[in-house]
Motif scaffolding. Sequence first.
Motif, PDB file in Angstrom:
ATOM      1  N   THR A 133       0.815  -1.221   0.000  1.00 58.65           N
ATOM      2  CA  THR A 133       0.000   0.000   0.000  1.00 58.65           C
ATOM      3  C   THR A 133       0.847   1.269   0.000  1.00 58.65           C
ATOM      4  O   THR A 133       0.341   2.350  -0.281  1.00 58.65           O
ATOM      5  CB  THR A 133      -0.940   0.030   1.216  1.00 58.65           C
ATOM      6  OG1 THR A 133      -0.156  -0.063   2.408  1.00 58.65           O
ATOM      7  CG2 THR A 133      -1.936  -1.118   1.162  1.00 58.65           C
ATOM      8  N   ASP A 134       2.138   1.139   0.329  1.00 60.14           N
ATOM      9  CA  ASP A 134       3.015   2.307   0.399  1.00 60.14           C
ATOM     10  C   ASP A 134       4.448   1.859   0.190  1.00 60.14           C
ATOM     11  O   ASP A 134       4.858   0.801   0.688  1.00 60.14           O
ATOM     12  CB  ASP A 134       2.881   2.999   1.757  1.00 60.14           C
ATOM     13  CG  ASP A 134       3.488   4.383   1.745  1.00 60.14           C
ATOM     14  OD1 ASP A 134       2.924   5.273   1.074  1.00 60.14           O
ATOM     15  OD2 ASP A 134       4.524   4.578   2.403  1.00 60.14           O
ATOM     16  N   ARG A 158       8.642  13.369   1.459  1.00 51.23           N
ATOM     17  CA  ARG A 158       7.941  13.274   2.747  1.00 51.23           C
ATOM     18  C   ARG A 158       8.719  13.944   3.869  1.00 51.23           C
ATOM     19  O   ARG A 158       8.161  14.188   4.923  1.00 51.23           O
ATOM     20  CB  ARG A 158       7.684  11.808   3.083  1.00 51.23           C
ATOM     21  CG  ARG A 158       6.678  11.183   2.132  1.00 51.23           C
ATOM     22  CD  ARG A 158       6.263   9.814   2.556  1.00 51.23           C
ATOM     23  NE  ARG A 158       5.225   9.311   1.661  1.00 51.23           N
ATOM     24  CZ  ARG A 158       4.812   8.065   1.649  1.00 51.23           C
ATOM     25  NH1 ARG A 158       5.342   7.178   2.480  1.00 51.23           N
ATOM     26  NH2 ARG A 158       3.864   7.689   0.817  1.00 51.23           N
ATOM     27  N   TYR A 180       5.456   6.864  -2.130  1.00 54.31           N
ATOM     28  CA  TYR A 180       4.421   6.653  -3.131  1.00 54.31           C
ATOM     29  C   TYR A 180       3.375   5.748  -2.500  1.00 54.31           C
ATOM     30  O   TYR A 180       3.693   4.680  -1.998  1.00 54.31           O
ATOM     31  CB  TYR A 180       5.004   5.950  -4.353  1.00 54.31           C
ATOM     32  CG  TYR A 180       4.462   6.395  -5.684  1.00 54.31           C
ATOM     33  CD1 TYR A 180       3.104   6.561  -5.900  1.00 54.31           C
ATOM     34  CD2 TYR A 180       5.321   6.623  -6.745  1.00 54.31           C
ATOM     35  CE1 TYR A 180       2.620   6.963  -7.132  1.00 54.31           C
ATOM     36  CE2 TYR A 180       4.846   7.015  -7.987  1.00 54.31           C
ATOM     37  CZ  TYR A 180       3.487   7.185  -8.172  1.00 54.31           C
ATOM     38  OH  TYR A 180       3.014   7.580  -9.394  1.00 54.31           O
ATOM     39  N   SER A 181       2.123   6.164  -2.511  1.00 55.68           N
ATOM     40  CA  SER A 181       1.024   5.357  -1.999  1.00 55.68           C
ATOM     41  C   SER A 181       0.323   4.659  -3.160  1.00 55.68           C
ATOM     42  O   SER A 181       0.207   5.232  -4.248  1.00 55.68           O
ATOM     43  CB  SER A 181       0.008   6.223  -1.259  1.00 55.68           C
ATOM     44  OG  SER A 181       0.614   6.810  -0.119  1.00 55.68           O
ATOM     45  N   ASN A 183      -2.710   4.120  -3.789  1.00 50.47           N
ATOM     46  CA  ASN A 183      -3.896   4.795  -4.331  1.00 50.47           C
ATOM     47  C   ASN A 183      -3.546   5.980  -5.229  1.00 50.47           C
ATOM     48  O   ASN A 183      -4.402   6.517  -5.915  1.00 50.47           O
ATOM     49  CB  ASN A 183      -4.860   5.220  -3.213  1.00 50.47           C
ATOM     50  CG  ASN A 183      -4.218   6.128  -2.181  1.00 50.47           C
ATOM     51  OD1 ASN A 183      -3.002   6.221  -2.097  1.00 50.47           O
ATOM     52  ND2 ASN A 183      -5.036   6.763  -1.378  1.00 50.47           N
ATOM     53  N   HIS A 184      -2.280   6.387  -5.256  1.00 53.33           N
ATOM     54  CA  HIS A 184      -1.837   7.466  -6.161  1.00 53.33           C
ATOM     55  C   HIS A 184      -1.030   6.940  -7.339  1.00 53.33           C
ATOM     56  O   HIS A 184      -0.640   7.708  -8.213  1.00 53.33           O
ATOM     57  CB  HIS A 184      -0.983   8.479  -5.391  1.00 53.33           C
ATOM     58  CG  HIS A 184      -1.760   9.255  -4.376  1.00 53.33           C
ATOM     59  ND1 HIS A 184      -1.540   9.130  -3.035  1.00 53.33           N
ATOM     60  CD2 HIS A 184      -2.783  10.124  -4.506  1.00 53.33           C
ATOM     61  CE1 HIS A 184      -2.381   9.899  -2.385  1.00 53.33           C
ATOM     62  NE2 HIS A 184      -3.149  10.513  -3.260  1.00 53.33           N
TER      63      HIS A 184
END
Length: 187
Positions: A133-134, A158, A180-181, A183-184
């Motif tokens: 997820t990340d 970050r 970087y996630s 969902n992006h």
Amino acid sequence: MSGNDTIDYLFNSERLGFRQWTDADLTEFAAINADKSVMEYFPEPLTEIQTTAFVAKQQIQMLTHGYCYFATDILQSGEFIGFIGLSHQDYTSPFTPATDIGWRLKKEAWGQGYATEGAMRCLEYGFKQIGLTDIIAVCPVVNLRSENVMKKIGMEKRGTFRHPGLKDYPDLENCVCYGYSANHFKG
């Protein structure tokens, strides 16, 4: 006949093949780790013993997590150029524990877009095949080449932190973290 006809790649990008490490990689990887220009932003070049330990750690991470800093070849020739991949990191920082994306390529492979291409493909593998997820990326603030790759692959800054593994190296201790996630991710 290309040099990669018998190599079992886990996945490929357009020009690169990503695979598990073998003992056959040790001599070439030790030469990469001994190159002072490749290791410019590390405390010192690695010895053959340290290289063997690094590869063993990657083999364990592959078994434990399903990913590692993958041995990376040029598909057309089968030439081993170093690593690009993912690694679990659990040192103490504001960003860990986390999965890190990283790369280390022999100098002859620099400037050809391999790090960027390979990192994009490893992000895709991490998010879509592994289900992460990340993903983060870390380097000393003085390592502008690696930070540039982080920007090229779409990671967002970050913050900065003092890396606990580099506290005896004041020129390297101050590090930047990008992330970087899933969902992006647009890969």
